[in-house]
Design an enzyme around this catalytic site. Structure first.
Site, short mmCIF file in Angstrom:
data_model
loop_
_atom_site.label_atom_id
_atom_site.label_comp_id
_atom_site.label_asym_id
_atom_site.label_seq_id
_atom_site.Cartn_x
_atom_site.Cartn_y
_atom_site.Cartn_z
N HIS A 1 0.79 -1.23 0.00
CA HIS A 1 0.00 0.00 0.00
C HIS A 1 0.82 1.28 0.00
O HIS A 1 0.25 2.36 -0.20
CB HIS A 1 -1.01 0.00 1.16
CG HIS A 1 -0.40 0.16 2.52
ND1 HIS A 1 -1.09 0.71 3.57
CD2 HIS A 1 0.81 -0.18 3.02
CE1 HIS A 1 -0.34 0.71 4.65
NE2 HIS A 1 0.82 0.17 4.33
N HIS A 2 2.13 1.22 0.19
CA HIS A 2 2.97 2.42 0.07
C HIS A 2 3.54 2.60 -1.34
O HIS A 2 4.08 3.67 -1.65
CB HIS A 2 4.14 2.36 1.06
CG HIS A 2 3.74 2.46 2.49
ND1 HIS A 2 2.90 3.44 2.95
CD2 HIS A 2 4.06 1.69 3.57
CE1 HIS A 2 2.72 3.28 4.26
NE2 HIS A 2 3.41 2.23 4.65
N ALA A 3 3.46 1.58 -2.16
CA ALA A 3 4.06 1.65 -3.50
C ALA A 3 3.30 2.64 -4.37
O ALA A 3 2.08 2.52 -4.54
CB ALA A 3 4.08 0.27 -4.13
N ASN B 1 -0.54 5.61 1.26
CA ASN B 1 -0.43 6.70 0.29
C ASN B 1 -0.57 6.22 -1.15
O ASN B 1 -1.17 6.88 -1.99
CB ASN B 1 0.90 7.43 0.47
CG ASN B 1 2.09 6.47 0.44
OD1 ASN B 1 2.28 5.69 1.37
ND2 ASN B 1 2.88 6.52 -0.62
#
Length: 851
Positions: free
Chosen positions: A276-278, A321
Site C-alpha cells: 500500500h505504500h508503493a 499513500n
C-alpha cells in the site's frame, strides 16, 4: 511488451504447496452437491489475457542466512513447482514477446482447491460456501541481503511474517499444510493457487518504467541492488524481489476473482511483500507493487457488471499513500484508512494523510482518512470509528466487493505501531465489513512486524471469515483523542455523505458570535455588577490583546487583605440536543460556572479576588463560522505564563496583600506552576504566597522546576494541594515509580469531571483558606505601623486611577471592605506614575524589571 500467453490443458501449473490429495478442478463445473458434471473436462480453461500463469523455473542452489539458519530447507523451496526444460525454454521465449492489453472475452475462473463434499445446508449457499486462502512459500525468498544486517538486527519486513500467519492457521486446524496427506476437512479453508501477475495487470496501476525497473533487478549483482535500495525510501532489493512481488500481486488477484465469481464465500491472501505504500512509479515503505489496487482494477475490468464498486478498507497503522493516489479521482473506489498521523511526523510523513484530503473531481468524498493524533489507540477507538464513520459511509456507498488492506502493525505488541488493537478487535471489524457486498470480503496482508501479534490477529480474522462469532472485547473504552478525531472526520465527510449528521449550519457573516466570547462577556458582567470588579490593564508585547478582557479584580485587591488569584479555563456548556435534528437549542442548554461559587465565598469571607479566564481559542476579526481547533497548546501555555508573570510583577508583588493563594482549574493551572518555578520571590521564606491549589482532570500534572534550587520541590510539596481526577494516568496501577515531591501534594479525587471535583472538594479548600487566614491574623504584629508597610511594600495606587467608577461602588463592596481584618495603609499619591508603567524596588526582588 510481452504477448499474453494463451493457456492450454498441458500448461496448468499446480500450486507449490498442494492441499492434501485433492485434484484441481474448474469451480464452474461443480454442482451444488459437490459432484462434477459428467462429460465435462477437468482443468480446462479458455484462452486468457489477464491470467497467464508464468512458468518460473526455481533458482538453483539458493541459500539464505537469517539468524544463522539455512532458509532453503526451512521455507519449503520449490519441490512441487513445474520444472521441465520445455517450460523453461517456453518461458524464456515468452519474455521477449510483447504483452497484449486487450480485455478477455469472458472472465475465466481461477483454479481453486475444492473440497468435494455435500454442503451442510443446501438451501443456504452463502453459509455453505468456504473461505479461500492464498499462500505460497516462494514469496518468502524476497529477503534482505545477508550482508545488510547484524544477527540481532533483522529487518521488520521479515520473510517469516507470512509463515508465522500460515502456520498459526494450520495449527488451529483451519487449513491443510503441504506435509499432511489426509484429505482436507469440510470445515477447513480451501487453497487458492497463487500465480504471478502479468505485465498488463500490474500496469493497470504502475507505469511501464516501474515494472521494467523491478523486473531488471534479477540481473544486478548484490552491490548494485544495495545501492539502488539506498537511493529509495525504506526498501530493500533481492534477486528474487520481482518474482515474489508478482506472486504477491497475483495472489491478491486470484483471491479477489474467486470471491467475485462465487467460487468461495470470502478469502484471505497471506502475501508479501506488502503494497500500500508503493506509488505508480516507485517502490517505497517495504512495498514493491501495490497488490490491492492491482487486484481491484483487474476485477473491475473483468467483471464490469458484477464488480463495479469496490471498498478498500486499510487498517494498517501507516497511511496507504499509494492506494489513495491510485484512486483519488475515482468515484467507484472508496478508500478508507485508519492510521497514526501525528501531524505528518509518522511514516509516510505526508500531509496527504490528514482528514481534509477527501478526493478530487468525480472522486470527491470517496477518500476517507481517519488520522489518529498519537499512538496508543485501542479497540474502543477503532470500533468507535467503524460505528460512527466507516460503516454508515460504506453502507451508503453499497460496494460490490470489500478488500481489506490488512496490516496488523496496529496490533498490541507491535513496537513500530505503538497501538493496542487486540485479535478480538480485528475480528469485530471484519465481522462488521462482512455485512457489506453480500459478504464478498477479501483480506490481503500488508504490514505487521511482531510475529506473534500478526499470527494471533490473522487467525482471529480467519475464524471470523469462517463464520465463527468474534470473541468479546476486553476494553471498548473510547479515548478522548480517538473521539475527537472521529468527530473531526465526521464534520469534514458530512459534506459528501447523506448518512452523517449533524449537517453543517449555514451562518450569516457578521451576524454571529462565538459562544465563548458571549459567555465571558456575561460572566464578567455578573462579576462587575455583584462585586464591582473591574478590568485590569494588560499591556505587554507577546501577550494577546484578547487577554485584556479576561482579567478582573475586586476593588481593594491592592490593600492589606488576603488575595485569591484564580486561573481557570472557560466555563462549560451542557446541552440536550434535539432528538431529530441534533441541533443545540438555547432552552435546553446550561452554563456550568462553579468558579463563581468560590468567588462568592471569598468575597463574603474578607478575601480580595483576581479572576483570570484563559480562553482556549482567540477569536479572529473575520470569523468564517467553521469549526476550529483549540489554539496550539504550546502557544496557549506560553501566553498564560507571560500573563501570570505580568500580573504578579505589576498587580500583586508591589502592593499590600497580606497573603496570596493561587488556584488553578484545568490546564490553566500550569501557568501558575511555571510562575512559582521561575520567580524566586514567590517561594522565599517571607513570601506572601502561601498555597497553590489546583484541580486537574484531563490535562497532565505539572512539576515545578528551577535550575538554581534543588529544594524547590520540597517547598512546592509543603505549599500545594493538587486534586487529581480518579481516572488520571498518575493513579494507573501499572505505574511503578513513586510520585516525586516536585509534582506537589497530590490528592486523588472521587470524581473524573472538573465541575464535580470543584463541588466535592469545596469545603476542604475553603477550610484550608480560612485556617491560613486565621493563623496569619493570630501571629501578625498589630503594632506594625504604616511606616513598615511603606518600607516593605510599594504604597497602593489611588483607587481613582484603578477604578474609574469608584463613586458608584456597590454597597456589597463597601460592607466587604469594612469587614476586612486589617486597616488599609495610606493611599499612594495621585502624582505617582500610572500602574504597570513604573519600576519597583522591592526587598524580595531587588532585580525587578520595569514595565
Amino acid at each position: 511488451m510481452e504477448e499474453d500467453y494463451q493457456m492450454i490443458d498441458e500448461d496448468v501449473v499446480d500450486t507449490t504447496e498442494v492441499n492434501g490429495n485433492n485434484g484441481t478442478v474448474d469451480p464452474s463445473v461443480i454442482t451444488l452437491d459437490g459432484s462434477v458434471q459428467s462429460g465435462l473436462p477437468i482443468r480446462k480453461e479458455p484462452p486468457l489475457a489477464f491470467n497467464q500463469p508464468p512458468l518460473v523455473h526455481p533458482p538453483q542452489q539458493m541459500s539464505y542466512e537469517i539468524l544463522g539458519k539455512d532458509l532453503t530447507a526451512d521455507y519449503g523451496g520449490f519441490a512441487s513447482s513445474s520444472s521441465s526444460a520445455e517450460h523453461y525454454a517456453q518461458e524464456d521465449e515468452l519474455m521477449d514477446v510483447e504483452d497484449s492489453s486487450s480485455p478477455p472475452a469472458r472472465a475465466p475462473s481461477p483454479y481453486v482447491e475444492i473440497i468435494k463434499q455435500e454442503p451442510r445446508f443446501p438451501p443456504l449457499p452463502y453459509a455453505s460456501g468456504k473461505t479461500g486462502l492464498v499462500y505460497d512459500a516462494q514469496m518468502r525468498f524476497h529477503v534482505e541481503p545477508p550482508n545488510a544486517y547484524l544477527p540481532e538486527d533483522i529487518h521488520p519486513e521479515d520473510p517469516r511474517r507470512i509463515w508465522a500467519i500460515f502456520d498459526e492457521i494450520r495449527k488451529a486446524g483451519l487449513v491443510q499444510g503441504p506435509e499432511e496427506d489426509e484429505d482436507a476437512k469440510d470445515y477447513q479453508c480451501c487453497r487458492i493457487s497463487a500465480r504471478h501477475a502479468t505485465r498488463p495487470e500490474i500496469c493497470l496501476i504502475h507505469t511501464e518504467d516501474h515494472y521494467n525497473f523491478i523486473k531488471k533487478l534479477q540481473d544486478y549483482d548484490q552491490k548494485t541492488l544495495s545501492e539502488l535500495a539506498g537511493e529509495r525510501d525504506s526498501i530493500y532489493f533481492h534477486h528474487y524481489t520481482f518474482n515474489a512481488a508478482t506472486l504477491a500481486a497475483g495472489g491478491a488477484i486470484e483471491a479477489c476473482r474467486a470471491v467475485v465469481m462465487g467460487s468461495v464465500r470470502n478469502a484471505i491472501a497471506i502475501i508479501r511483500p506488502p503494497g500500500h505504500h508503493a506509488e505508480s512509479d516507485a517502490p517505497s515503505g517495504f512495498c514493491i507493487f501495490n497488490n490491492v489496487p492491482i487486484a481491484t482494477e483487474v476485477c473491475r475490468t473483468q467483471f464490469q457488471n458484477t464488480c463495479r464498486k469496490v471498498l478498500i478498507l486499510d487498517w494498517d497503522v501507516h497511511h496507504g499513500n499509494g492506494i489513495q493516489h491510485a484512486f483519488y479521482d475515482n468515484p467507484n473506489v472508496l478508500y478508507v484508512s485508519l492510521h497514526v498521523y501525528k501531524d505528518a511526523t509518522f511514516y509516510p510523513n505526508s500531509t496527504d494523510a490528514d482528514h481534509l484530503h477527501c478526493g478530487e473531481g468525480p472522486g470527491l468524498g470517496k477518500n476517507v482518512n481517519i488520522p489518529w493524533k498519537d499512538h496508543g489507540m485501542g479497540d474502543g477507538d477503532y470500533i468507535h470509528a467503524f460505528t460512527e464513520v466507516i460503516m454508515p459511509i460504506a453502507q451508503e456507498f453499497d460496494p460490490d466487493l470489500v478488500i481489506i488492506s490488512a496490516g496488523f502493525d496496529a496490533a498490541d505488541g507491535d513496537m513500530l505501531g505503538g497501538c493496542h488493537v487486540s485479535p478480538a478487535g480485528y475480528a469485530h471489524m471484519t465481522h462488521m465489513l462482512m455485512r457489506l457486498a453480500g459478504g464478498k470480503v477479501v483480506v490481503c496482508l500488508e504490514g505487521g512486524y511482531n510475529l506473534r501479534s500478526i499470527a494471533k490477529s490473522a487467525l482471529a480474522v480467519t475464524k471470523t471469515l469462517m463464520m465463527e462469532p468474534p470473541e468479546r472485547l476486553e476494553d471498548s473504552e473510547v479515548s478522548s483523542k480517538g473521539a475527537e478525531v472521529v468527530q473531526m472526520v465526521k464534520r469534514e465527510q458530512r459534506k459528501y455523505w447523506k448518512c452523517l449528521y449533524p449537517k453543517a449550519a449555514d451562518l450569516i457573516p457578521g451576524a454571529t458570535h462565538r459562544l465563548h466570547d458571549v459567555l465571558r462577556n456575561w460572566q464578567s458582567g455578573v462579576l462587575r455588577q455583584e462585586y464591582n470588579m473591574t478590568d485590569l490593564l494588560i499591556k505587554k508585547r507577546f501577550i494577546s490583546a484578547s487577554f485584556e478582557d479576561q482579567v478582573l479584580a475586586t476593588p481593594y485587591f491592592m490593600d492589606a487583605h488576603p488575595l485569591l488569584v484564580i486561573f481557570h479555563d472557560p466555563p462549560d456548556v451542557t446541552h440536550i440536543p434535539n432528538a431529530t435534528s441534533g441541533k443545540l437549542e438555547i432552552h435546553n442548554t446550561w452554563v456550568t460556572d462553579i468558579t463563581k461559587t468560590y468567588i462568592d465565598w471569598a468575597v463574603k469571607n474578607g478575601f480580595q479576588v483576581i479572576d483570570v479566564n484563559i480562553p482556549k481559542y482567540v477569536t479572529k476579526q473575520e470569523d468564517d463560522g467553521q469549526y476550529v481547533e483549540v489554539d496550539d497548546h504550546d502557544t496557549r501555555a506560553s501566553q498564560s505564563r507571560e500573563l501570570a508573570t505580568y500580573i504578579w510583577e505589576n498587580y500583586i508583588e508591589p502592593h499590600n496583600a497580606t497573603q496570596v493563594f493561587f488556584m488553578g482549574i484545568g490546564a490553566a493551572y500550569t501557568a501558575l506552576v511555571d510562575l512559582l518555578g521561575a520567580t524566586e520571590s514567590c517561594t522565599e521564606p517571607d513570601s506572601i504566597v502561601k498555597y497553590m491549589i489546583a484541580f486537574v482532570s484531563e490535562s497532565g500534572v505539572q512539576s515545578i522546576k528551577r535550575a538554581t534550587d534543588d529544594n524547590i520541590g520540597n517547598w512546592y510539596f509543603n505549599h500545594s494541594l493538587i486534586f487529581v481526577a480518579e481516572n488520571h494516568h498518575v493513579w494507573a496501577p501499572e505505574r511503578t515509580r513513586r510520585l516525586r515531591r516536585k509534582y506537589g501534594q497530590l490528592r486523588k479525587s472521587s470524581s473524573t469531571h472538573l465541575e464535580q471535583m470543584l463541588l466535592i472538594h469545596r469545603k476542604q479548600v475553603t477550610d484550608l483558606l480560612l485556617a491560613e487566614k486565621e493563623a496569619w491574623e493570630e501571629t501578625s504584629d498589630d503594632s506594625r505601623g504604616v511606616e513598615e508597610y511603606q518600607y516593605t511594600r510599594s504604597p497602593p495606587r489611588p483607587r481613582s486611577t484603578i477604578t474609574p467608577n469608584a463613586q458608584q461602588e456597590s454597597k456589597t463592596s463597601r460592607e466587604m471592605s469594612a469587614s476586612a481584618p486589617l486597616k488599609s495603609p495610606p493611599l499612594r499619591s495621585p502624582q505617582m506614575p500610572p500602574l504597570g508603567l513604573f519600576t519597583v524596588s522591592h526587598s524580595r526582588s531587588p532585580d525587578k524589571r520595569g514595565y
